[in-house]
Design an enzyme around this catalytic site. Structure first.
Site, PDB file in Angstrom:
ATOM      1  N   HIS A 157      19.330 -30.001   8.462  1.00  8.50           N
ATOM      2  CA  HIS A 157      20.173 -30.969   9.195  1.00  8.50           C
ATOM      3  C   HIS A 157      21.239 -30.300  10.053  1.00  8.50           C
ATOM      4  O   HIS A 157      22.264 -30.908  10.393  1.00  8.50           O
ATOM      5  CB  HIS A 157      20.793 -31.965   8.203  1.00  8.50           C
ATOM      6  CG  HIS A 157      19.768 -32.759   7.477  1.00  8.50           C
ATOM      7  ND1 HIS A 157      20.015 -33.393   6.288  1.00  8.50           N
ATOM      8  CD2 HIS A 157      18.472 -33.031   7.762  1.00  8.50           C
ATOM      9  CE1 HIS A 157      18.914 -34.013   5.871  1.00  8.50           C
ATOM     10  NE2 HIS A 157      17.965 -33.805   6.742  1.00  8.50           N
ATOM     11  N   CYS A 170      22.237 -29.965  30.895  1.00  8.69           N
ATOM     12  CA  CYS A 170      22.788 -28.687  30.408  1.00  8.69           C
ATOM     13  C   CYS A 170      22.215 -28.357  29.034  1.00  8.69           C
ATOM     14  O   CYS A 170      22.147 -29.215  28.171  1.00  8.69           O
ATOM     15  CB  CYS A 170      24.306 -28.803  30.333  1.00  8.69           C
ATOM     16  SG  CYS A 170      25.095 -27.347  29.610  1.00  8.69           S
TER      17      CYS A 170
HETATM   18  C1  BV8 Z   1      14.327 -39.039  11.410  1.00 11.85           C
HETATM   19  C2  BV8 Z   1      23.645 -34.238   8.924  1.00 11.85           C
HETATM   20  C3  BV8 Z   1      12.714 -39.593  13.008  1.00 11.85           C
HETATM   21  C4  BV8 Z   1      24.782 -34.992   9.509  1.00 11.85           C
HETATM   22  C5  BV8 Z   1      22.230 -35.810   7.684  1.00 11.85           C
HETATM   23  C6  BV8 Z   1      11.437 -42.796   5.414  1.00 11.85           C
HETATM   24  C7  BV8 Z   1      11.870 -43.755   4.555  1.00 11.85           C
HETATM   25  C8  BV8 Z   1      13.133 -44.357   4.771  1.00 11.85           C
HETATM   26  C9  BV8 Z   1      13.972 -43.973   5.830  1.00 11.85           C
HETATM   27  C10 BV8 Z   1      13.527 -43.025   6.671  1.00 11.85           C
HETATM   28  C11 BV8 Z   1      12.271 -42.455   6.473  1.00 11.85           C
HETATM   29  N1  BV8 Z   1      12.112 -41.533   7.433  1.00 11.85           N
HETATM   30  C12 BV8 Z   1      13.215 -41.525   8.236  1.00 11.85           C
HETATM   31  C13 BV8 Z   1      14.074 -42.438   7.794  1.00 11.85           C
HETATM   32  C14 BV8 Z   1      15.359 -42.696   8.373  1.00 11.85           C
HETATM   33  C15 BV8 Z   1      16.459 -41.705   7.915  1.00 11.85           C
HETATM   34  C16 BV8 Z   1      16.666 -41.812   6.434  1.00 11.85           C
HETATM   35  O1  BV8 Z   1      16.161 -41.028   5.653  1.00 11.85           O
HETATM   36  N2  BV8 Z   1      17.482 -42.815   6.070  1.00 11.85           N
HETATM   37  C17 BV8 Z   1      17.844 -42.973   4.635  1.00 11.85           C
HETATM   38  C18 BV8 Z   1      19.344 -43.213   4.542  1.00 11.85           C
HETATM   39  C19 BV8 Z   1      17.079 -44.108   4.047  1.00 11.85           C
HETATM   40  N3  BV8 Z   1      16.102 -40.329   8.276  1.00 11.85           N
HETATM   41  C20 BV8 Z   1      16.457 -39.927   9.526  1.00 11.85           C
HETATM   42  O2  BV8 Z   1      17.028 -40.596  10.352  1.00 11.85           O
HETATM   43  C21 BV8 Z   1      16.075 -38.486   9.860  1.00 11.85           C
HETATM   44  N4  BV8 Z   1      15.496 -38.441  11.170  1.00 11.85           N
HETATM   45  O3  BV8 Z   1      13.687 -39.609  10.571  1.00 11.85           O
HETATM   46  O4  BV8 Z   1      13.936 -38.929  12.718  1.00 11.85           O
HETATM   47  C22 BV8 Z   1      12.433 -39.270  14.385  1.00 11.85           C
HETATM   48  C23 BV8 Z   1      11.310 -38.499  14.621  1.00 11.85           C
HETATM   49  C24 BV8 Z   1      10.976 -38.220  15.932  1.00 11.85           C
HETATM   50  C25 BV8 Z   1      11.802 -38.709  16.984  1.00 11.85           C
HETATM   51  C26 BV8 Z   1      12.945 -39.447  16.700  1.00 11.85           C
HETATM   52  C27 BV8 Z   1      13.277 -39.714  15.380  1.00 11.85           C
HETATM   53  C28 BV8 Z   1      17.344 -37.581   9.939  1.00 11.85           C
HETATM   54  C29 BV8 Z   1      18.031 -37.538   8.628  1.00 11.85           C
HETATM   55  C30 BV8 Z   1      19.190 -36.508   8.689  1.00 11.85           C
HETATM   56  C31 BV8 Z   1      20.535 -37.175   8.879  1.00 11.85           C
HETATM   57  N5  BV8 Z   1      21.613 -36.194   8.799  1.00 11.85           N
HETATM   58  N6  BV8 Z   1      23.198 -34.859   7.666  1.00 11.85           N
HETATM   59  C32 BV8 Z   1      26.022 -34.967   8.639  1.00 11.85           C
HETATM   60  O5  BV8 Z   1      25.993 -34.337   7.565  1.00 11.85           O
HETATM   61  O6  BV8 Z   1      27.016 -35.543   9.091  1.00 11.85           O
HETATM   62  S1  BV8 Z   1      21.735 -36.549   6.197  1.00 11.85           S
HETATM   63  C33 BV8 Z   1      23.037 -36.211   5.068  1.00 11.85           C
HETATM   64  O7  BV8 Z   1      22.958 -37.233   4.101  1.00 11.85           O
HETATM   65  C34 BV8 Z   1      22.907 -34.934   4.293  1.00 11.85           C
HETATM   66  O8  BV8 Z   1      22.454 -33.873   5.099  1.00 11.85           O
HETATM   67  C35 BV8 Z   1      21.910 -35.316   3.199  1.00 11.85           C
HETATM   68  O9  BV8 Z   1      20.588 -35.214   3.677  1.00 11.85           O
HETATM   69  C36 BV8 Z   1      22.220 -36.777   2.988  1.00 11.85           C
HETATM   70  C37 BV8 Z   1      23.070 -36.952   1.762  1.00 11.85           C
HETATM   71  O10 BV8 Z   1      22.207 -36.789   0.680  1.00 11.85           O
HETATM   72  P1  BV8 Z   1      22.592 -35.733  -0.491  1.00 11.85           P
HETATM   73  O11 BV8 Z   1      22.863 -34.410   0.097  1.00 11.85           O
HETATM   74  O12 BV8 Z   1      21.550 -35.871  -1.513  1.00 11.85           O
HETATM   75  O13 BV8 Z   1      24.006 -36.265  -1.003  1.00 11.85           O
HETATM   76  P2  BV8 Z   1      24.302 -37.588  -1.828  1.00 11.85           P
HETATM   77  O14 BV8 Z   1      25.762 -37.794  -1.771  1.00 11.85           O
HETATM   78  O15 BV8 Z   1      23.386 -38.686  -1.398  1.00 11.85           O
HETATM   79  O16 BV8 Z   1      23.899 -37.212  -3.334  1.00 11.85           O
HETATM   80  C38 BV8 Z   1      24.593 -36.182  -3.981  1.00 11.85           C
HETATM   81  C39 BV8 Z   1      23.850 -35.964  -5.274  1.00 11.85           C
HETATM   82  O17 BV8 Z   1      24.471 -34.864  -5.949  1.00 11.85           O
HETATM   83  C40 BV8 Z   1      23.918 -37.164  -6.222  1.00 11.85           C
HETATM   84  O18 BV8 Z   1      22.642 -37.347  -6.798  1.00 11.85           O
HETATM   85  C41 BV8 Z   1      24.948 -36.731  -7.286  1.00 11.85           C
HETATM   86  O19 BV8 Z   1      24.643 -37.268  -8.564  1.00 11.85           O
HETATM   87  C42 BV8 Z   1      24.756 -35.218  -7.277  1.00 11.85           C
HETATM   88  N7  BV8 Z   1      25.948 -34.434  -7.670  1.00 11.85           N
HETATM   89  C43 BV8 Z   1      27.257 -34.702  -7.391  1.00 11.85           C
HETATM   90  N8  BV8 Z   1      28.041 -33.691  -7.886  1.00 11.85           N
HETATM   91  C44 BV8 Z   1      27.198 -32.779  -8.452  1.00 11.85           C
HETATM   92  C45 BV8 Z   1      25.858 -33.248  -8.311  1.00 11.85           C
HETATM   93  N9  BV8 Z   1      24.791 -32.580  -8.782  1.00 11.85           N
HETATM   94  C46 BV8 Z   1      25.035 -31.393  -9.427  1.00 11.85           C
HETATM   95  N10 BV8 Z   1      26.298 -30.866  -9.576  1.00 11.85           N
HETATM   96  C47 BV8 Z   1      27.393 -31.533  -9.112  1.00 11.85           C
HETATM   97  N11 BV8 Z   1      28.608 -31.000  -9.310  1.00 11.85           N
HETATM   98 ZN    ZN Z   2      27.113 -28.348  29.312  1.00  5.86          ZN
END
Ligand code: BV8
Ligand code: ZN
Length: 338
Positions: A157, A170
């Site tokens: 990402h 650009c």
């Molecule tokens: C795309 C960068 C297509 C920006 C990020 C299929 C099904 C459903 C939806 C979709 C699908 N395919 C695509 C989609 C849409 C979408 C998607 O997945 N939506 C979700 C919400 C349903 N995906 C997209 O849009 C992707 N692009 O599909 O493009 C396309 C193709 C061609 C042409 C045009 C388009 C792009 C997705 C990337 C988005 N960018 N980040 C930024 O960071 O600002 S995603 C961002 O959120 C992170 O990078 C990460 O991926 C996500 C967060 O998830 P986690 O990292 O898991 O964090 P979270 O808080 O959720 O969980 C934390 C976990 O840790 C918990 O389980 C917790 O219990 C645990 N934890 C906490 N503390 C600890 C711990 N574990 C251990 N120790 C600890 N101490």
């Molecule tokens: Zn530029």
């Protein structure tokens, strides 16, 4: 090429407060391991030693105990905005001031944070195992700062420290830009306690190449495709031989296509180890009962380690990477929160 990271500011500088409940882990302390956890760890160690090719899929939970909030829970809100809503092209075109302040605050937090023992353990595994690859969803740069070999680390990402020009004409983009704040106006971004103030577009980061285009963070926003080179490299690794094991660390597995890599390894007959503070045992319930009934872990396909990844990942990888300690920083002090 050496990348000179800025010196580590003190904890008080952190724009995200450490006593945020999200960050404290509810963990089964490794030192109080029950017999069944110890047996599960032993069976995992045996399988780890026999594994030739390993993948890791990591998420925000990996960096949680480095002081960076995750996307779930209160950590997922910035100035009462849902972080996932701010991470979209629409949000940026509607209000680049708001989105730039969001990313500037996250740059500041990531610059203040330190890699934890799990980051170092994964980096060490990469040095020990050429057939090991980490797929990170994190944009905080902590795996790189833990000296994870770059050719065994794929940023699915993007990165907070990459910038690119938004002008259609650009192609400017830059990596490893650790300047903070990027513009004087963005200095306010880290004062999350201060009332929000709109920043004029002219005072936001602009492209040094075309001098007109607005710069944007080099991250992948929702609705945008992942960098094809990165997807290609991940696919090449998965298709060039069976992946024996995937380590799923600190991720809720809700964002695609990143979350899809776990099933791809399973479909190859590879096994899964989950590291998370919040494991719902239903994942491996029937396997557990079979273990209890047969007493053997032979058919185990999933291991779960409930607790802080910074604690459990080093312990789980110890047979390969040895005992992981945090590097001493210049003052000889242990340089991290843990
Ligand atoms: C795309 C960068 C297509 C920006 C990020 C299929 C099904 C459903 C939806 C979709 C699908 N395919 C695509 C989609 C849409 C979408 C998607 O997945 N939506 C979700 C919400 C349903 N995906 C997209 O849009 C992707 N692009 O599909 O493009 C396309 C193709 C061609 C042409 C045009 C388009 C792009 C997705 C990337 C988005 N960018 N980040 C930024 O960071 O600002 S995603 C961002 O959120 C992170 O990078 C990460 O991926 C996500 C967060 O998830 P986690 O990292 O898991 O964090 P979270 O808080 O959720 O969980 C934390 C976990 O840790 C918990 O389980 C917790 O219990 C645990 N934890 C906490 N503390 C600890 C711990 N574990 C251990 N120790 C600890 N101490
Ligand atoms: Zn530029």
């Amino acid at each position: 090429m050496t990348v000179d990271y800025p010196p580590q500011p003190s904890q008080s500088a952190l724009p995200y407060r450490l006593d945020d409940p999200v960050l404290h882990t509810r963990s089964t302390q490794p030192e109080t391991m029950t017999a069944s956890v110890a047996a599960s760890l032993a069976s995992f160690h045996a399988y780890l030693r026999s594994s030739k090719r390993i993948l890791a899929l990591v998420g925000a939970g990996l960096s949680a105990s480095s002081g960076l909030p995750t996307f779930r829970g209160t950590g997922g809100l910035w100035r009462n905005h849902d972080a996932m809503e701010l991470a979209t092209p629409e949000a940026f075109s509607n209000d680049p001031s708001l989105v730039w302040q969001f990313y500037s605050a996250r740059r500041a937090a990531a610059l203040c944070a330190m890699p934890n023992k799990a980051h170092y353990a994964l980096a060490e595994l990469a040095k020990c195992m050429p057939e090991f690859l980490t797929l990170t969803q994190n944009v905080d740069g902590l795996s790189t700062r833990a000296n994870h070999p770059p050719d065994q680390l794929l940023h699915l990402h993007g990165s907070l420290f990459s910038l690119k020009c938004t002008s259609f004409y650009c192609d400017f983009q830059e990596d490893n830009n650790f300047t903070h704040p990027l513009t004087p106006a963005l200095a306010i971004a880290s004062e999350v306690s201060a009332p929000y103030r709109h920043i004029q577009q002219a005072d936001l980061p602009h492209c040094p190449k075309c001098n007109t285009g607005l710069l944007r963070p080099g991250v992948v926003w929702f609705g945008e495709p992942l960098p094809w080179r990165v997807v290609q490299a991940a696919d090449d690794f998965i298709s060039s031989g069976k992946v024996d094991l995937i380590l799923v660390i600190g991720t809720s597995g809700t964002v695609y296509p990143a979350a899809g890599y776990v099933d791809r390894v399973r479909m190859q007959g590879g096994k899964v180890a989950v590291f998370n503070i919040d494991i719902d045992e239903s994942d491996s319930e029937d396997e557990l009962s079979e273990v209890e009934s047969t007493g053997s872990y032979a058919n185990r396909t999933t291991w779960t380690f409930e607790g802080d990844a910074a604690e459990w990942v080093p312990i789980a990888l110890e047979p390969i990477v040895g005992h992981v300690e945090l590097p001493q920083d210049s003052s000889g002090e242990r340089s991290s929160l843990r």
